[in-house]
Design a protein around this motif. Structure first.
Motif, mmCIF file in Angstrom:
data_model
loop_
_atom_site.group_PDB
_atom_site.id
_atom_site.type_symbol
_atom_site.label_atom_id
_atom_site.label_comp_id
_atom_site.label_asym_id
_atom_site.label_seq_id
_atom_site.Cartn_x
_atom_site.Cartn_y
_atom_site.Cartn_z
ATOM 1 N N UNK A 1 0.834 -1.196 0.000
ATOM 2 C CA UNK A 1 0.000 0.000 0.000
ATOM 3 C C UNK A 1 0.876 1.257 0.000
ATOM 4 N N UNK A 2 0.465 2.243 -0.750
ATOM 5 C CA UNK A 2 1.175 3.515 -0.791
ATOM 6 C C UNK A 2 0.630 4.497 0.235
ATOM 7 N N UNK A 3 -0.312 4.051 1.018
ATOM 8 C CA UNK A 3 -0.878 4.866 2.099
ATOM 9 C C UNK A 3 -1.008 3.981 3.327
ATOM 10 N N UNK A 4 -1.218 4.563 4.475
ATOM 11 C CA UNK A 4 -1.376 3.767 5.692
ATOM 12 C C UNK A 4 -2.721 3.066 5.668
ATOM 13 N N UNK A 5 -2.711 1.756 5.780
ATOM 14 C CA UNK A 5 -3.943 0.976 5.767
ATOM 15 C C UNK A 5 -4.170 0.327 7.121
ATOM 16 N N UNK A 6 -5.173 -0.530 7.200
ATOM 17 C CA UNK A 6 -5.458 -1.196 8.465
ATOM 18 C C UNK A 6 -5.975 -2.613 8.250
ATOM 19 N N UNK A 7 -5.718 -3.197 7.069
ATOM 20 C CA UNK A 7 -6.195 -4.552 6.806
ATOM 21 C C UNK A 7 -5.115 -5.608 6.910
ATOM 22 N N UNK A 8 -3.854 -5.230 6.777
ATOM 23 C CA UNK A 8 -2.770 -6.198 6.845
ATOM 24 C C UNK A 8 -2.337 -6.485 8.269
ATOM 25 N N UNK A 9 -1.541 -7.536 8.443
ATOM 26 C CA UNK A 9 -1.143 -7.928 9.792
ATOM 27 C C UNK A 9 -0.245 -6.892 10.452
ATOM 28 N N UNK A 10 0.549 -6.190 9.671
ATOM 29 C CA UNK A 10 1.432 -5.183 10.254
ATOM 30 C C UNK A 10 0.731 -3.850 10.481
ATOM 31 N N UNK A 11 -0.440 -3.670 9.885
ATOM 32 C CA UNK A 11 -1.082 -2.358 9.902
ATOM 33 C C UNK A 11 -1.588 -1.916 11.270
ATOM 34 N N UNK A 12 -2.036 -2.828 12.142
ATOM 35 C CA UNK A 12 -2.468 -2.332 13.460
ATOM 36 C C UNK A 12 -1.410 -1.481 14.144
ATOM 37 N N UNK A 13 -0.131 -1.861 13.998
ATOM 38 C CA UNK A 13 0.947 -1.084 14.589
ATOM 39 C C UNK A 13 1.276 0.132 13.734
ATOM 40 N N UNK A 14 1.403 -0.083 12.413
ATOM 41 C CA UNK A 14 1.804 0.995 11.522
ATOM 42 C C UNK A 14 0.747 2.092 11.478
ATOM 43 N N UNK A 15 -0.523 1.706 11.411
ATOM 44 C CA UNK A 15 -1.596 2.700 11.290
ATOM 45 C C UNK A 15 -2.037 3.239 12.641
ATOM 46 N N UNK A 16 -2.105 2.375 13.642
ATOM 47 C CA UNK A 16 -2.728 2.764 14.905
ATOM 48 C C UNK A 16 -1.967 3.875 15.611
ATOM 49 N N UNK A 17 -0.663 3.888 15.513
ATOM 50 C CA UNK A 17 0.103 4.912 16.227
ATOM 51 C C UNK A 17 -0.187 6.319 15.707
ATOM 52 N N UNK A 18 -0.070 6.578 14.400
ATOM 53 C CA UNK A 18 -0.412 7.931 13.935
ATOM 54 C C UNK A 18 -1.893 8.259 14.086
ATOM 55 N N UNK A 19 -2.768 7.240 13.918
ATOM 56 C CA UNK A 19 -4.198 7.480 14.081
ATOM 57 C C UNK A 19 -4.519 7.841 15.525
ATOM 58 N N UNK A 20 -3.887 7.135 16.461
ATOM 59 C CA UNK A 20 -4.094 7.430 17.876
ATOM 60 C C UNK A 20 -3.589 8.832 18.217
ATOM 61 N N UNK A 21 -2.442 9.185 17.661
ATOM 62 C CA UNK A 21 -1.895 10.528 17.906
ATOM 63 C C UNK A 21 -2.852 11.599 17.394
ATOM 64 N N UNK A 22 -3.347 11.413 16.162
ATOM 65 C CA UNK A 22 -4.241 12.413 15.576
ATOM 66 C C UNK A 22 -5.526 12.551 16.385
ATOM 67 N N UNK A 23 -6.065 11.429 16.852
ATOM 68 C CA UNK A 23 -7.327 11.455 17.586
ATOM 69 C C UNK A 23 -7.154 12.022 18.989
#
Length: 218
Positions: A31-53
């Motif tokens: 993916x060329x953007x942060x996703x949330x469907x792959x096994x690594x995405x919970x860590x890769x996506x969740x950190x910036x998403x948590x920060x933004x929220x």
């Protein structure tokens, strides 16, 4: 909200995905953007998403404003005059724009009364807040589950995944339905395991409908 991934970061956004059009039944995607469907995405996506929220919530009045982030869908609840709420609700939007996040403006909704969010209609009444599943979703889900109610025969695993992908939302809103949703997934996992033992490395197989019949009928 969405955020792009730099070239050196894209090794973390690769994911293995089932695809029945592949000879082996699987593909690898980057993916060329942060996703949330792959096994690594919970860590890769969740950190910036948590920060933004969380930083957006920190900008708001802690007694009259609340934000809720569900994966990438955000909802805000504000108590006050319309003029005050307009200003208060603008703060997280401005902050996310400063962070460079791409907001889905066409999906936004503002005002009092009923609102649709993450596939559920939310409203407030004399007895308090309510949640209701849209009629279209229920109709589509029932149509998908109907073939799983047959007492015999087989059904493609791709179809089963589609049906089970829509059904869990019922359990979120109607807790009494959760055991039947769990039974459907148990039948899928057991059938999938058996099929892998018989035909390793392929997803082109069918499962016995009887594994799902009772739970799907309920």
């Amino acid at each position: 909200m969405a955020s792009g991934a730099k070239a050196e970061e894209q090794r973390y956004t690769a994911a293995w995905v089932h695809n029945e059009n592949s000879p082996t039944g699987e593909f690898y995607y980057v993916w060329l953007t942060l996703g949330f469907g792959g096994r690594s995405f919970p860590l890769v996506y969740a950190r910036p998403a948590s920060f933004a929220s969380r930083t957006a919530q920190a900008l708001l009045n802690q007694e009259r404003s609340r934000l809720q982030l569900y994966v990438d869908d955000t909802a805000g609840a504000f108590a006050g005059t319309r003029e005050w709420v307009l200003i208060e609700a603008s703060l997280p939007l401005l902050w996310w724009m400063v962070l460079g996040l791409e907001l889905a403006w066409d999906k936004g909704d503002f005002g009092t009364g009923a609102h649709d969010w993450i596939g559920v209609t939310y409203d407030t009444g004399l007895e308090g807040p309510t949640m209701e599943l849209p009629a279209k979703y229920l109709r589509e889900t029932i149509e998908l589950l109907e073939p799983l109610t047959k007492p015999s025969g087989t059904i493609g695993i791709g179809y089963v995944r589609s049906a089970l992908g829509k059904a869990p939302r019922i359990g979120y809103i109607v807790p009494d339905a959760s055991p039947y949703i769990a039974s459907l997934w148990a039948g899928y996992r057991q059938g999938r395991l058996q099929a892998e033992l018989e035909k390793p490395g392929t997803s082109k197989y069918r499962l016995p409908v009887r594994r799902f019949a009772t739970a799907a009928s309920w």
